[in-house]
Design a protein around this motif. Structure first.
Motif, PDB file in Angstrom:
ATOM      1  N   SER A  31      -8.615  -4.875  -7.180  1.00  0.00           N
ATOM      2  CA  SER A  31      -8.466  -4.094  -8.406  1.00  0.00           C
ATOM      3  C   SER A  31      -9.762  -4.197  -9.195  1.00  0.00           C
ATOM      4  CB  SER A  31      -7.285  -4.607  -9.231  1.00  0.00           C
ATOM      5  OG  SER A  31      -7.433  -5.983  -9.541  1.00  0.00           O
ATOM      6  N   VAL A  32     -10.257  -3.046  -9.631  1.00  0.00           N
ATOM      7  CA  VAL A  32     -11.581  -3.016 -10.246  1.00  0.00           C
ATOM      8  C   VAL A  32     -11.592  -2.047 -11.426  1.00  0.00           C
ATOM      9  CG1 VAL A  32     -12.348  -1.322  -8.531  1.00  0.00           C
ATOM     10  CG2 VAL A  32     -14.043  -2.596  -9.845  1.00  0.00           C
ATOM     11  N   LEU A  33     -12.243  -2.462 -12.489  1.00  0.00           N
ATOM     12  CA  LEU A  33     -12.419  -1.632 -13.676  1.00  0.00           C
ATOM     13  C   LEU A  33     -13.908  -1.461 -13.938  1.00  0.00           C
ATOM     14  CD1 LEU A  33     -11.261  -0.161 -16.173  1.00  0.00           C
ATOM     15  CD2 LEU A  33     -11.257  -2.366 -17.356  1.00  0.00           C
ATOM     16  N   VAL A  34     -14.353  -0.209 -14.029  1.00  0.00           N
ATOM     17  CA  VAL A  34     -15.751   0.114 -14.282  1.00  0.00           C
ATOM     18  C   VAL A  34     -15.907   0.530 -15.740  1.00  0.00           C
ATOM     19  CG1 VAL A  34     -17.718   1.550 -13.631  1.00  0.00           C
ATOM     20  CG2 VAL A  34     -16.001   0.917 -11.905  1.00  0.00           C
ATOM     21  N   PHE A  35     -16.781  -0.162 -16.455  1.00  0.00           N
ATOM     22  CA  PHE A  35     -17.120   0.222 -17.818  1.00  0.00           C
ATOM     23  C   PHE A  35     -18.405   1.042 -17.768  1.00  0.00           C
ATOM     24  CE2 PHE A  35     -14.466  -3.478 -18.521  1.00  0.00           C
ATOM     25  CZ  PHE A  35     -13.729  -3.134 -19.652  1.00  0.00           C
ATOM     26  N   ASP A  36     -18.337   2.253 -18.277  1.00  0.00           N
ATOM     27  CA  ASP A  36     -19.508   3.131 -18.259  1.00  0.00           C
ATOM     28  C   ASP A  36     -19.720   3.662 -19.666  1.00  0.00           C
ATOM     29  OD1 ASP A  36     -21.660   4.525 -17.314  1.00  0.00           O
ATOM     30  OD2 ASP A  36     -20.475   6.220 -16.598  1.00  0.00           O
ATOM     31  N   ARG A  37     -20.662   3.086 -20.375  1.00  0.00           N
ATOM     32  CA  ARG A  37     -20.857   3.447 -21.776  1.00  0.00           C
ATOM     33  C   ARG A  37     -21.361   4.873 -21.904  1.00  0.00           C
ATOM     34  NH1 ARG A  37     -26.135  -0.151 -23.549  1.00  0.00           N
ATOM     35  NH2 ARG A  37     -27.661   0.826 -22.196  1.00  0.00           N
ATOM     36  N   PRO A  38     -20.976   5.558 -22.976  1.00  0.00           N
ATOM     37  CA  PRO A  38     -21.358   6.969 -23.150  1.00  0.00           C
ATOM     38  C   PRO A  38     -22.775   7.132 -23.676  1.00  0.00           C
ATOM     39  CG  PRO A  38     -20.011   6.258 -24.979  1.00  0.00           C
ATOM     40  CD  PRO A  38     -20.090   5.077 -24.030  1.00  0.00           C
ATOM     41  N   GLN A  39     -23.753   6.526 -23.007  1.00  0.00           N
ATOM     42  CA  GLN A  39     -25.157   6.667 -23.359  1.00  0.00           C
ATOM     43  C   GLN A  39     -25.923   7.000 -22.091  1.00  0.00           C
ATOM     44  OE1 GLN A  39     -26.740   3.352 -25.596  1.00  0.00           O
ATOM     45  NE2 GLN A  39     -24.791   2.984 -26.616  1.00  0.00           N
ATOM     46  N   PRO A  40     -26.919   7.870 -22.183  1.00  0.00           N
ATOM     47  CA  PRO A  40     -27.583   8.310 -20.953  1.00  0.00           C
ATOM     48  C   PRO A  40     -28.403   7.210 -20.286  1.00  0.00           C
ATOM     49  CG  PRO A  40     -28.702   9.187 -22.880  1.00  0.00           C
ATOM     50  CD  PRO A  40     -27.438   8.554 -23.368  1.00  0.00           C
ATOM     51  N   GLY A  41     -28.156   7.013 -19.018  1.00  0.00           N
ATOM     52  CA  GLY A  41     -28.998   6.164 -18.195  1.00  0.00           C
ATOM     53  C   GLY A  41     -29.850   7.030 -17.298  1.00  0.00           C
ATOM     54  N   ARG A  42     -30.606   6.421 -16.427  1.00  0.00           N
ATOM     55  CA  ARG A  42     -31.522   7.198 -15.593  1.00  0.00           C
ATOM     56  C   ARG A  42     -30.806   8.222 -14.730  1.00  0.00           C
ATOM     57  NH1 ARG A  42     -35.967   2.719 -13.460  1.00  0.00           N
ATOM     58  NH2 ARG A  42     -37.436   2.986 -15.193  1.00  0.00           N
ATOM     59  N   SER A  43     -29.633   7.894 -14.237  1.00  0.00           N
ATOM     60  CA  SER A  43     -28.942   8.830 -13.353  1.00  0.00           C
ATOM     61  C   SER A  43     -28.160   9.887 -14.114  1.00  0.00           C
ATOM     62  CB  SER A  43     -27.998   8.061 -12.414  1.00  0.00           C
ATOM     63  OG  SER A  43     -27.070   7.276 -13.140  1.00  0.00           O
ATOM     64  N   ASP A  44     -28.264   9.910 -15.450  1.00  0.00           N
ATOM     65  CA  ASP A  44     -27.624  10.950 -16.254  1.00  0.00           C
ATOM     66  C   ASP A  44     -28.551  12.124 -16.521  1.00  0.00           C
ATOM     67  OD1 ASP A  44     -25.035   9.755 -16.786  1.00  0.00           O
ATOM     68  OD2 ASP A  44     -26.133   8.263 -17.936  1.00  0.00           O
ATOM     69  N   TYR A  45     -29.835  11.973 -16.205  1.00  0.00           N
ATOM     70  CA  TYR A  45     -30.784  13.054 -16.460  1.00  0.00           C
ATOM     71  C   TYR A  45     -30.742  14.071 -15.314  1.00  0.00           C
ATOM     72  CZ  TYR A  45     -32.615  10.116 -20.204  1.00  0.00           C
ATOM     73  OH  TYR A  45     -32.743   9.376 -21.344  1.00  0.00           O
ATOM     74  N   PRO A  46     -31.308  15.265 -15.502  1.00  0.00           N
ATOM     75  CA  PRO A  46     -31.134  16.341 -14.519  1.00  0.00           C
ATOM     76  C   PRO A  46     -32.094  16.300 -13.327  1.00  0.00           C
ATOM     77  CG  PRO A  46     -32.313  17.173 -16.418  1.00  0.00           C
ATOM     78  CD  PRO A  46     -31.918  15.767 -16.761  1.00  0.00           C
ATOM     79  N   GLN A  47     -32.705  15.142 -13.060  1.00  0.00           N
ATOM     80  CA  GLN A  47     -33.638  15.111 -11.939  1.00  0.00           C
ATOM     81  C   GLN A  47     -32.901  15.241 -10.601  1.00  0.00           C
ATOM     82  OE1 GLN A  47     -32.875  12.425 -13.726  1.00  0.00           O
ATOM     83  NE2 GLN A  47     -32.687  10.608 -12.451  1.00  0.00           N
ATOM     84  N   VAL A  48     -33.621  15.771  -9.632  1.00  0.00           N
ATOM     85  CA  VAL A  48     -33.105  15.901  -8.269  1.00  0.00           C
ATOM     86  C   VAL A  48     -33.703  14.779  -7.444  1.00  0.00           C
ATOM     87  CG1 VAL A  48     -32.997  17.353  -6.215  1.00  0.00           C
ATOM     88  CG2 VAL A  48     -32.846  18.398  -8.486  1.00  0.00           C
ATOM     89  N   ASN A  49     -32.843  14.026  -6.755  1.00  0.00           N
ATOM     90  CA  ASN A  49     -33.314  12.925  -5.924  1.00  0.00           C
ATOM     91  C   ASN A  49     -33.510  13.423  -4.501  1.00  0.00           C
ATOM     92  OD1 ASN A  49     -32.742  10.455  -4.022  1.00  0.00           O
ATOM     93  ND2 ASN A  49     -33.390   9.610  -5.979  1.00  0.00           N
ATOM     94  N   HIS A  50     -34.720  13.211  -3.987  1.00  0.00           N
ATOM     95  CA  HIS A  50     -35.056  13.686  -2.641  1.00  0.00           C
ATOM     96  C   HIS A  50     -35.176  12.546  -1.632  1.00  0.00           C
ATOM     97  CE1 HIS A  50     -35.918  17.852  -3.912  1.00  0.00           C
ATOM     98  NE2 HIS A  50     -36.379  17.288  -5.016  1.00  0.00           N
ATOM     99  N   ASN A  51     -34.942  11.323  -2.065  1.00  0.00           N
ATOM    100  CA  ASN A  51     -35.105  10.170  -1.175  1.00  0.00           C
ATOM    101  C   ASN A  51     -33.791   9.615  -0.664  1.00  0.00           C
ATOM    102  OD1 ASN A  51     -37.807  10.396  -1.717  1.00  0.00           O
ATOM    103  ND2 ASN A  51     -37.911   8.675  -3.129  1.00  0.00           N
TER     104      ASN A  51
END
Length: 298
Positions: A31-51
């Motif tokens: 059983s697991v609970l993920v806390f994800d705060r409502p503030q932008p982190g690096r993966s919240d920006y619109p960049q496209v990952n090519h790697n």
């Protein structure tokens, strides 16, 4: 959600590291609970990952997060859209308190809190982040082929980035974003040998291309000079988000990152860490996912 919960594990951070941890734990019937705060982190920006393996045309980081969240939920992981404000040790585990008033008790904690970038700031810079304002040459250098690129930074590491960028395009300029030159003579010589210009001055504003919001056309310095620039690489550093780790007495590196072993264990029993908060270099989505999966399997 109810006020009190009991879980096998709490994951602090819902980026690639946290999501990989959640998927692996949930598939292990934890059983697991993920806390994800409502503030932008690096993966919240619109960049496209090519790697990232398996996406020949690249994948938007936001889409990868959405897919990872759905995958974790499919196997039973739960999510809480709040910031963890306190963690304390209690008999048999840990007690967590979140900004929305949520509380839970868990057996173990995985810290996947990431970093906070010190962006090259000017009015409206946020609209360029992930589109034409970048931080990682490994992530985006390939897409710079033949482009006009400005590297903003005033130390030898920024000079190294400019030299490395020259592999992809001859149109590279280093802007100190400061009022004086902070590079060593050796770094200045490295740039000079490659005929890479160094501009001493602070960036005051950025102009977008007509009809292309978020895509740079030029940068204006405080003294009025204007530099043609299609892309800007910010080399202003980042701060690891380790307040919770410090509160638990977890050992940190000299740079403030969480110290972990090869299995993502920290110095405190049943406290693990994964992703960008654990390392100064190799801030890659694929690396974060690997560390998150490793932490979940330990």
């Amino acid at each position: 959600m109810p006020e009190h919960h009991d879980f096998d594990a709490a994951i602090v951070g819902g980026g690639p590291a946290g999501l990989a941890s959640a998927i692996n734990l949930a598939r292990a019937l934890r059983s697991v609970l993920v806390f994800d705060r409502p503030q932008p982190g690096r993966s919240d920006y619109p960049q496209v990952n090519h790697n990232y393996l398996g996406f020949p045309e690249g994948v938007p980081a936001r889409e990868l997060r959405e897919r990872g969240t759905a995958q974790a939920q499919h196997y039973g992981a739960q999510f809480c859209d709040s910031e963890v404000v306190a963690i304390r040790q209690v008999p048999g585990g840990f007690a967590l308190e979140a900004s929305g008033g949520e509380r839970c008790r868990v057996r173990g904690v995985i810290l996947a809190t990431g970093v906070r970038d010190h962006w090259t700031r000017f009015p409206g810079f946020e609209t360029f982040v992930g589109r034409s304002l970048h931080w990682c040459i490994v992530c985006d250098g390939y897409e710079m082929r033949g482009k006009r690129v400005v590297v903003a930074g005033n130390d030898d590491e920024a000079a190294t980035m400019a030299v490395q960028m020259h592999r992809f395009t001859p149109e590279v300029t280093l802007v100190t974003n400061d009022g004086a030159l902070g590079l060593t003579p050796e770094a200045v010589n490295r740039l000079a040998r490659r005929e890479l210009p160094v501009v001493i001055g602070r960036i005051a504003s950025g102009r977008a291309r007509d009809g292309a919001p978020g895509m740079l056309a030029s940068l204006r310095l405080e003294d009025g000079r204007e530099l043609a620039a299609e892309h800007l690489f910010s080399h202003q550093g980042a701060a690891p988000q380790t307040a919770l780790a410090r509160s638990l007495g977890v050992e940190l590196s000299g740079g403030g990152y969480v110290t972990v072993d090869t299995e993502q264990r920290t110095s405190e029993p049943f406290v693990y860490a994964a992703g960008d908060c654990t390392r100064l270099l190799a801030h890659q989505i694929v690396t974060a996912a690997h560390e998150g999966a490793t932490a979940a399997q330990t």
